[in-house]
Enzyme design. Structure first.
Site: not given
Ligand SMILES: C[S@@+](CC[C@H](N)C(=O)[O-])C[C@H]1O[C@@H](n2cnc3c(N)ncnc32)[C@H](O)[C@@H]1O
Length: 338
Positions: A247, A229, A227, A201
């Site tokens: 989502h 994504f 980090g 995360d």
């Protein structure tokens, strides 16, 4: 009633649904359920402790009885079993963090749904060039902890089913991408002692994740990797999990995340996605559809999707086998195997 026996009752109940919703949100805001978790209380005791004016207090409490979240016996109010488990701030299952957020933010922002439908633009703090709310949350440790903890409360019931239904025994490691406090990470690792796990995360999440994993005594097998994504490669593991991640983002970003997951997995590795899935026919899972409208209110491009949508994107990303399974009335899991 007209002569066909059709009444407006259902329509009116739906139209005034916000009354019931706001009663629950205000009860959560003032800490009613946390107070009642200490023991049953009379109207007068509750009014005095929580500063309620006599004019509305009795109707408010009895409405909560009629709505099924409180019970009243011999003139004393108590939590229903579900309220006791999920709405007491001192219990692990507390989902009230999210309801507090819904009360303070989403409730007023949903007042602008019509504008969102006309413009396609978010209606939260970022409206008209205002501050990105997530920047404020991530810049304030207390707010961040409340948000991440709230995600645990909401996701644990789903995580518990993912822990049972997915074939974890075939794998040795997993990484929970966008792990928040680590609700799923710790639950799955706790249920399957042969697995090692990474929670991935944003770096600000580390202390909240590590405190939670230590509380669970899992720090030898579960570690945090900080980090983004979007800019960093995903951790390498036999299984990657993306829960309530896709989502939030637009289609191009969803596809990019799925491609990154495919790249990070070994051949035979699996990606497990869970979200409030819309039914393929887009007719019955109102929760998934309303969640998607919530993404309209909250994000520039996010939207919810069906199992078939996700399977199609997974196949385009190169996953050779995909499957969908509903886990709860609203949530489903989509698995892609590389
Ligand atoms: C809606 S929460 C889902 C949390 C958890 N997976 C669950 O199901 O309860 C989204 C998570 O994505 C994380 N996140 C947002 N942007 C991110 C990024 N660029 N890189 C890594 N994580 C990110 C947030 O910090 C948050 O923990």
């Amino acid at each position: 009633m007209n002569r066909d026996g059709i009444t407006p009752d259902g329509i009116l109940q739906l139209g005034f649904g916000f009354w019931a919703s706001k009663v629950l949100l205000s009860a959560t805001e003032i800490g009613l359920f946390t107070e009642l978790a200490k023991g049953p209380r009379s109207l007068e005791e509750i009014s005095a402790t929580l500063s309620l004016h006599p004019r509305g207090a009795r109707d408010f409490l009895d409405a909560l009885v009629a709505l099924g979240v409180l019970v009243r016996q011999d003139g004393r109010y108590a939590n229903s079993p579900a309220a006791d488990l999920y709405l007491d701030r001192n219990k692990e299952g507390y989902v009230g963090g999210l309801l507090e957020m819904a009360n303070a933010r989403l409730y007023p922002f949903w007042g602008n749904l019509t504008e969102a439908l006309r413009t396609g633009a978010p209606q939260n703090e970022s409206k008209g060039g205002g501050e990105d709310p997530f920047k404020a949350i991530y810049g304030t440790p207390e707010l961040l902890k409340g948000f991440l903890k709230g995600m645990t409360g909401v996701s644990l019931p789903v995580a518990a089913i993912v822990a049972e239904r997915f074939g974890w025994r075939d794998y040795r490691s997993f990484a929970d991408i966008g792990c928040a406090q680590g609700g799923l990470t710790a639950y799955v690792a706790g249920r399957h002692p042969h697995l090692s796990a990474i929670g991935f995360d944003l770096p600000q999440v580390r202390p909240v994740f590590e405190e939670y994993v230590k509380e669970k005594g899992l720090q030898d097998r579960v570690r945090f990797e900080g980090g983004s994504f979007f800019t960093d490669p995903l951790p390498r593991a036999d299984v990657l999990v993306m829960g309530h991640i896709l989502h939030d983002w637009d289609l191009e970003q969803k596809r990019m995340l799925l491609a990154k997951a495919h790249e990070a997995l070994p051949v035979g590795g699996a990606l497990v996605v869970y979200d409030a899935l819309i039914d393929d026919d887009r007719k019955t899972n109102a929760f998934g559809l309303l969640m998607s409208l919530n993404m309209l209110i909250e994000t520039p491009g996010g939207f919810d999707y069906s199992g078939a949508d996700c399977q199609g994107w997974m196949r385009d990303a190169g996953f050779r086998y995909t499957s969908v399974e509903m886990l709860t009335a609203s949530h489903g899991m989509v698995v892609g195997v590389k």
